[in-house]
Design an enzyme around this catalytic site. Structure first.
Site, PDB file in Angstrom:
ATOM      1  N   SER A   4       0.860  -1.186   0.000  1.00  0.00           N
ATOM      2  CA  SER A   4       0.000   0.000   0.000  1.00  0.00           C
ATOM      3  C   SER A   4       0.889   1.226   0.000  1.00  0.00           C
ATOM      4  O   SER A   4       2.007   1.211   0.547  1.00  0.00           O
ATOM      5  CB  SER A   4      -0.906   0.026   1.240  1.00  0.00           C
ATOM      6  OG  SER A   4      -1.552   1.275   1.375  1.00  0.00           O
TER       7      SER A   4
ATOM      8  N   TYR B  12      -1.410  -0.040  10.370  1.00  0.00           N
ATOM      9  CA  TYR B  12      -1.547  -0.479   8.979  1.00  0.00           C
ATOM     10  C   TYR B  12      -0.333  -0.034   8.170  1.00  0.00           C
ATOM     11  O   TYR B  12       0.229  -0.823   7.388  1.00  0.00           O
ATOM     12  CB  TYR B  12      -2.832   0.089   8.387  1.00  0.00           C
ATOM     13  CG  TYR B  12      -3.072  -0.281   6.947  1.00  0.00           C
ATOM     14  CD1 TYR B  12      -3.472  -1.569   6.602  1.00  0.00           C
ATOM     15  CD2 TYR B  12      -2.897   0.648   5.926  1.00  0.00           C
ATOM     16  CE1 TYR B  12      -3.691  -1.924   5.280  1.00  0.00           C
ATOM     17  CE2 TYR B  12      -3.115   0.312   4.605  1.00  0.00           C
ATOM     18  CZ  TYR B  12      -3.513  -0.982   4.278  1.00  0.00           C
ATOM     19  OH  TYR B  12      -3.725  -1.322   2.969  1.00  0.00           O
TER      20      TYR B  12
END
Length: 290
Positions: free
Chosen positions: A176, A189
């Site tokens: 990501s 995250y």
């Protein structure tokens, strides 16, 4: 069979990694899947995790259209995974990979069902959580790190030896942009995806010249159920979410040509370049825009 329904990752689920009595591979399903797979001996075997929705489902559908693959599909939602399997001709092996021993059981079941080694792993399973770290429940931290990092590392560890032995294989890790830059209110995250990127770099050095290829895919914001499940919707006006099909197309092209790193969309590499070239400017922009 593994089939626990996914819990929204922005809320505590109560799951603490204890053994799930339903965490068993369905032998009948594996046997029938293996018989069907045996009819396509010329095709390579691809394992896609997170295949019940989002990027994983889109990748499965693109690989099915491309042809030449026998697909083994993993996800937590049995109903949705079965639908994807029917559309793609793949074998569905539902699994909650956070259960103890689940990655090992999945790899064993997938190998037995396909009656062959797995030549491609697309590790698309992932969860998120949004909010200040000071308010993040301990079990949410554990679950996110387990799904987004530990499970992927374990799957790669299990699948890599036969790939090295045959001097052929491809591992695709879905990262990501949050792992490249760090995103406000997504500290854990960002940490997990950042670690996954470094893992890809280190692994690529280990397997250099072996015939095994490592691709790290770095998407920006993707229009999937990810945000709904994390408990906080995506509210920014920029960047606009892109469809998962676009990421899937980039992944399939990378597999076809052996690309090592892919940003989707391509301009997503620019913030990282600004951070490297002008860290002070980058920090000012990050504090202002998040």
């Amino acid at each position: 069979m593994f089939h626990r329904e996914a819990q929204p990752s922005g809320r505590p689920s109560g799951h603490r990694g204890t053994a799930d009595p339903s965490a068993r591979v369905d032998a009948a399903r594996v046997d029938s899947g293996g018989a069907a797979a045996a009819q396509a001996d010329s095709a390579r075997v691809g394992l896609v995790t997170g295949a019940s929705s989002g990027i994983g489902a889109a990748v499965a559908e693109r690989l099915a259209v491309q042809g030449g693959w026998r697909l083994v599909l993993n996800g937590r939602d049995r109903t949705r995974l079965d639908r994807v399997a029917r559309r793609t001709g793949g074998l569905a092996l539902p699994a909650d990979l956070t259960a103890p021993g689940a990655p090992e059981a999945l790899v064993t079941a997938a190998t037995v069902a396909a009656q062959d080694r797995i030549g491609l792993l697309v590790a698309a399973a992932g969860v998120g959580w949004a909010g200040p770290l000071s308010t993040m429940p301990a079990d949410a931290v554990d679950r996110l790190l387990t799904v987004d990092l530990r499970v992927t590392v374990q799957l790669v560890r299990l699948l890599l030896p036969p790939m090295l032995a045959s001097k052929d294989g491809h591992i695709v890790l879905i990262g990501s942009v949050a792992g490249s830059l760090g995103v406000r209110n997504e500290a854990v995250y960002s940490a997990a995806k950042g670690a996954l990127g470094v893992f890809a770099d280190a692994l690529r050095q280990e397997v250099r010249g072996s015939g095994v290829r490592i691709t790290h895919v770095v998407p920006g914001v993707v229009d999937t159920p990810f945000f709904e499940r994390r408990g906080v919707p995506y509210a920014r006006s920029r960047p606009r979410p892109i469809p998962p099909d676009r990421v899937a197309d980039a992944i399939c092209r990378a597999v076809a040509v052996g690309r090592e790193q892919v940003y989707v969309p391509g301009w997503m590499r620019l913030p990282g370049l600004v951070r490297s070239a002008a860290p002070g400017l980058y920090q000012r922009l990050a504090f202002r825009f998040g």
